[in-house]
Design an enzyme around this catalytic site. Structure first.
Site, PDB file in Angstrom:
ATOM      1  N   GLY A 178      -9.296   6.733 -24.736  1.00  0.00           N
ATOM      2  CA  GLY A 178     -10.267   5.634 -24.200  1.00  0.00           C
ATOM      3  C   GLY A 178     -10.596   6.095 -22.935  1.00  0.00           C
ATOM      4  O   GLY A 178      -9.748   6.319 -22.172  1.00  0.00           O
ATOM      5  N   GLY A 268      -9.369  -0.662 -25.279  1.00  0.00           N
ATOM      6  CA  GLY A 268      -9.666  -1.917 -25.306  1.00  0.00           C
ATOM      7  C   GLY A 268      -8.538  -3.261 -25.334  1.00  0.00           C
ATOM      8  O   GLY A 268      -7.468  -2.829 -25.239  1.00  0.00           O
ATOM      9  N   ASP A 308     -11.601 -13.463 -20.983  1.00  0.00           N
ATOM     10  CA  ASP A 308     -11.214 -12.651 -21.917  1.00  0.00           C
ATOM     11  C   ASP A 308     -11.242 -13.209 -23.319  1.00  0.00           C
ATOM     12  O   ASP A 308     -11.255 -12.374 -24.300  1.00  0.00           O
ATOM     13  CB  ASP A 308     -10.243 -11.731 -21.732  1.00  0.00           C
ATOM     14  CG  ASP A 308     -10.355 -10.617 -20.664  1.00  0.00           C
ATOM     15  OD1 ASP A 308     -11.426 -10.614 -19.932  1.00  0.00           O
ATOM     16  OD2 ASP A 308      -9.344  -9.861 -20.419  1.00  0.00           O
ATOM     17  N   HIS A 441     -26.891   2.268  10.296  1.00  0.00           N
ATOM     18  CA  HIS A 441     -26.535   3.574  10.278  1.00  0.00           C
ATOM     19  C   HIS A 441     -25.391   3.886  11.242  1.00  0.00           C
ATOM     20  O   HIS A 441     -25.356   3.200  12.382  1.00  0.00           O
ATOM     21  CB  HIS A 441     -27.705   4.376  10.865  1.00  0.00           C
ATOM     22  CG  HIS A 441     -27.484   5.888  11.111  1.00  0.00           C
ATOM     23  ND1 HIS A 441     -27.492   6.622  10.018  1.00  0.00           N
ATOM     24  CD2 HIS A 441     -27.236   6.557  12.009  1.00  0.00           C
ATOM     25  CE1 HIS A 441     -27.298   8.063  10.343  1.00  0.00           C
ATOM     26  NE2 HIS A 441     -27.091   7.750  11.637  1.00  0.00           N
TER      27      HIS A 441
HETATM   28  C1  LIG Z   1      -5.307  -2.268 -16.342  1.00  0.00           C
HETATM   29  C2  LIG Z   1      -6.419  -3.038 -15.964  1.00  0.00           C
HETATM   30  C3  LIG Z   1      -7.186  -3.016 -15.180  1.00  0.00           C
HETATM   31  C4  LIG Z   1      -8.358  -3.959 -14.905  1.00  0.00           C
HETATM   32  N1  LIG Z   1      -8.964  -3.763 -13.810  1.00  0.00           N
HETATM   33  C5  LIG Z   1     -10.191  -4.923 -13.665  1.00  0.00           C
HETATM   34  C6  LIG Z   1     -10.843  -4.755 -12.525  1.00  0.00           C
HETATM   35  O1  LIG Z   1     -10.815  -3.768 -11.783  1.00  0.00           O
HETATM   36  N2  LIG Z   1     -11.890  -5.669 -12.256  1.00  0.00           N
HETATM   37  C7  LIG Z   1     -12.086  -6.425 -13.143  1.00  0.00           C
HETATM   38  O2  LIG Z   1     -12.835  -7.508 -12.909  1.00  0.00           O
HETATM   39  N3  LIG Z   1     -11.338  -6.667 -14.197  1.00  0.00           N
HETATM   40  C8  LIG Z   1     -10.305  -5.739 -14.326  1.00  0.00           C
HETATM   41  N4  LIG Z   1      -9.538  -5.888 -15.677  1.00  0.00           N
HETATM   42  C9  LIG Z   1      -9.832  -6.993 -16.553  1.00  0.00           C
HETATM   43  C10 LIG Z   1      -9.344  -8.403 -15.929  1.00  0.00           C
HETATM   44  O3  LIG Z   1      -8.050  -8.164 -15.878  1.00  0.00           O
HETATM   45  C11 LIG Z   1      -9.713  -9.608 -16.964  1.00  0.00           C
HETATM   46  O4  LIG Z   1     -11.035  -9.394 -17.363  1.00  0.00           O
HETATM   47  C12 LIG Z   1      -8.982 -10.763 -16.366  1.00  0.00           C
HETATM   48  O5  LIG Z   1      -7.691 -10.775 -15.958  1.00  0.00           O
HETATM   49  C13 LIG Z   1      -9.408 -12.024 -17.632  1.00  0.00           C
HETATM   50  O6  LIG Z   1      -9.032 -13.022 -17.108  1.00  0.00           O
HETATM   51  P1  LIG Z   1      -8.734 -14.292 -17.785  1.00  0.00           P
HETATM   52  O7  LIG Z   1      -8.267 -15.555 -16.878  1.00  0.00           O
HETATM   53  O8  LIG Z   1      -9.621 -14.604 -18.876  1.00  0.00           O
HETATM   54  O9  LIG Z   1      -7.247 -14.169 -18.824  1.00  0.00           O
HETATM   55  P2  LIG Z   1      -5.772 -13.127 -18.165  1.00  0.00           P
HETATM   56  O10 LIG Z   1      -5.966 -12.464 -16.708  1.00  0.00           O
HETATM   57  O11 LIG Z   1      -5.419 -12.428 -19.333  1.00  0.00           O
HETATM   58  O12 LIG Z   1      -4.865 -14.523 -18.126  1.00  0.00           O
HETATM   59  C14 LIG Z   1      -4.537 -15.262 -19.245  1.00  0.00           C
HETATM   60  C15 LIG Z   1      -2.929 -15.968 -18.832  1.00  0.00           C
HETATM   61  O13 LIG Z   1      -2.745 -16.794 -19.696  1.00  0.00           O
HETATM   62  C16 LIG Z   1      -1.377 -16.975 -20.199  1.00  0.00           C
HETATM   63  N5  LIG Z   1      -1.122 -17.204 -21.337  1.00  0.00           N
HETATM   64  C17 LIG Z   1      -1.657 -16.736 -22.527  1.00  0.00           C
HETATM   65  N6  LIG Z   1      -1.252 -17.523 -23.589  1.00  0.00           N
HETATM   66  C18 LIG Z   1      -0.498 -18.748 -23.130  1.00  0.00           C
HETATM   67  C19 LIG Z   1       0.006 -19.754 -23.721  1.00  0.00           C
HETATM   68  N7  LIG Z   1      -0.098 -19.943 -24.761  1.00  0.00           N
HETATM   69  N8  LIG Z   1       0.431 -20.523 -22.958  1.00  0.00           N
HETATM   70  C20 LIG Z   1       0.443 -20.516 -21.462  1.00  0.00           C
HETATM   71  N9  LIG Z   1      -0.203 -19.415 -20.894  1.00  0.00           N
HETATM   72  C21 LIG Z   1      -0.659 -18.401 -21.550  1.00  0.00           C
HETATM   73  C22 LIG Z   1      -0.874 -15.055 -19.871  1.00  0.00           C
HETATM   74  O14 LIG Z   1       0.382 -15.211 -19.618  1.00  0.00           O
HETATM   75  C23 LIG Z   1      -1.937 -14.842 -18.619  1.00  0.00           C
HETATM   76  O15 LIG Z   1      -1.248 -15.142 -17.475  1.00  0.00           O
HETATM   77  C24 LIG Z   1      -8.583  -4.972 -15.853  1.00  0.00           C
HETATM   78  C25 LIG Z   1      -7.779  -5.081 -17.012  1.00  0.00           C
HETATM   79  C26 LIG Z   1      -6.724  -4.189 -17.116  1.00  0.00           C
HETATM   80  C27 LIG Z   1      -5.790  -4.476 -18.205  1.00  0.00           C
END
Ligand SMILES: Cc1cc2nc3c(=O)[nH]c(=O)nc-3n(C[C@H](O)[C@H](O)[C@H](O)COP(=O)(O)OP(=O)(O)OC[C@H]3O[C@@H](n4cnc5c(N)ncnc54)[C@H](O)[C@@H]3O)c2cc1C
Length: 462
Positions: A178, A268, A308, A441
């Protein structure tokens, strides 16, 4: 316990939502089962950038002579590089703890499950279950690394991003499956540190969402830095019975076997929709994501989903913007809908890639008559002084009205420059207005002004 807003998940979606909710006067709680800050701070955006910074410093030291300095032989202990990255992540997570306290948000540690009547049950680490009620429940449980059936992750030889961020020792060789942002960033990091990296990409181009010219240029640059890249290729199966990993790869010229110490699956993400009570409450999902309306309300009133978990771009800044929009709407403020056509995307490999808006192909498919301007960084004084001339800026304007349709950049520092295009596009700035906006610049950002000028036959430095 009753709250106005209960947020489930403390990633950049959840914690930003909670802060904005508290600012708006809502009594707010946030529930987290792991670490505050979610994937972004703990296992995503931040620790990857920390690793890439170590790699960049290592690269610069290796190339000290290019800068008129004496040759040095840099060395490193791999665990220390990992430790620095983990330290940066921990520091950022602690920062969220502080922000929660500052905004008087109740942090509830445990695993949440939504119930009917806008209730949430939380199971803590000792198995104790507590129920909470909220006027509005915002689900932001994020996503995890997607596992393909033919590429099951054992966490040791076939790994996901979490293991790639915390390997105890540096692999001598690695297959990265990927070539989206995550795959390419890890490929760049490990390659720079000395691991032999092979990238396998199913699509014809790496970073497939980017403008084709950018993808092609990046492919050339990464190959030059030593990464082997196979496009139009897919891993059919893996064999981990021996010392390392053997991957059976289907290519246009037949199947081949690649061998490496480790295979990183970066194909992904899968949204965390399981076991959180969606079915019990009756919230609709489609293709593994939660369905929401334009204000992030799910199919059941009073329950919202952001980040996400929903079918929008999986990026931290998108998750945060969705959360802010969601609570501002709940508050009854006059809120603008998010313009998903104006979301910047960045890949922090070297050279970096950043873009916003339509690619050239998309603009043509939409029927625009376009003006395209390009400016190579080799003609930029600042890029030359920096010793980073690999890359170019490409801008696309609508020929009729001058609308800035797309901005695509590859080169050192471009991830910090793309916000200019985002703001300009938001303000409906035309190509000529960009040319007439005086850029400082020497900066690499002048290349944007020059690229715009190139689109109108007015470029100065080429
Ligand atoms: C390696 C990597 C690099 C990345 N780099 C970038 C970047 O440079 N720029 C960028 O914009 N995006 C980047 N991303 C994507 C970015 O991390 C995600 O888009 C972002 O974290 C999504 O935010 P979120 O709040 O939706 O979910 P998340 O950050 O996934 O947070 C969800 C939280 O919910 C908690 N949770 C889940 N289920 C439960 C439950 N039942 N009860 C209580 N808590 C729960 C989890 O523990 C987690 O802490 C990257 C992702 C990865 C994997």
């Amino acid at each position: 316990m009753n709250y106005d807003i209960i947020v489930i998940g403390s990633g950049p979606g959840g914690y930003v939502t909670a802060i904005r909710a508290a600012q708006l006067g809502f009594k707010t709680a946030i529930i987290e089962k792991e670490n505050l800050g979610g994937i972004c701070l703990n296992w995503g955006c931040i620790p990857t950038k920390a690793l890439l910074k170590s790699a960049q410093v290592f690269h610069y030291i290796n190339h000290a002579e290019d800068y008129g300095l004496n040759k040095v032989e840099p060395s490193f202990e791999f665990p220390n590089v990992i430790q620095r990255s983990r330290g940066v992540a921990n520091k950022m997570s602690k920062g969220i703890e502080f922000l929660m306290k500052k905004n008087k948000i109740d942090v509830i540690l445990g695993t949440a499950k939504i119930l009917k009547d806008k209730k949430v049950s939380v199971t803590d680490k000792d198995g104790k279950i507590t129920e909470y009620a909220g006027s509005n429940i915002i689900i932001a449980t994020g996503a995890r690394s997607r596992e393909l059936p033919n590429l099951p992750q054992d966490g040791k030889k076939v790994i996901g991003y979490r293991q790639a961020l915390s390997l105890p020792e540096q692999p001598k060789s690695m297959i990265v499956v990927g070539s989206g942002a995550i795959g390419v960033e890890f490929a760049d990091f490990y390659n720079t540190m000395g691991t032999k990296v092979t990238v396998v990409e199913f699509m014809p181009n790496i970073v497939p969402v980017e403008d084709e010219e950018i993808s092609k240029h990046l492919e050339k640059s990464l190959k030059k830095s030593g990464i082997e890249i196979m496009t139009n290729a897919s891993v059919e199966s893996v064999d981990t019975s021996g010392e390392g990993v053997k991957a059976n790869v289907k290519t246009a010229n037949g199947n081949i076997t690649l061998e490496a110490d480790i295979l990183l699956s970066a194909v992904g993400i899968a949204a965390n929709i399981e076991n959180i009570g969606l079915e019990e409450v009756g919230i609709q999902t489609d293709k593994g994501r939660v369905l929401v309306n334009e204000w992030y309300e799910t199919s059941v009133p009073g329950y919202y989903a952001i980040g996400d978990l929903i079918p929008t771009q999986a990026l931290a800044h998108v998750a945060s913007a969705e959360g802010i929009t969601c609570v501002e709407k709940i508050k009854g403020l006059h809120v603008e809908k998010i313009d998903y056509g104006n979301i910047p995307g960045c890949t922090y490999c070297h050279p970096e890639v950043a873009s916003v808006g339509l690619t050239e192909k998309q603009a043509k498919e939409k029927g625009y008559e376009i003006k395209v301007g390009k400016f190579p960084l080799s003609a930029s004084g600042k890029a030359t002084a920096n010793g980073n001339t690999d890359g170019f800026i490409k801008v696309i304007f609508d020929a009729k009205y001058g609308e800035w349709l797309g901005c695509h950049m590859i080169g050192e520092g471009v991830t910090d420059m793309v916000a200019e295009a985002v703001v300009a596009r938001k303000l409906e700035t035309t190509g000529h207005e960009i040319i007439k906006s005086i850029h400082p610049h020497p900066t690499v950002s002048e290349a944007i002004m020059e690229a715009a000028a190139a689109a109108y036959g007015e470029v100065i430095h080429i």
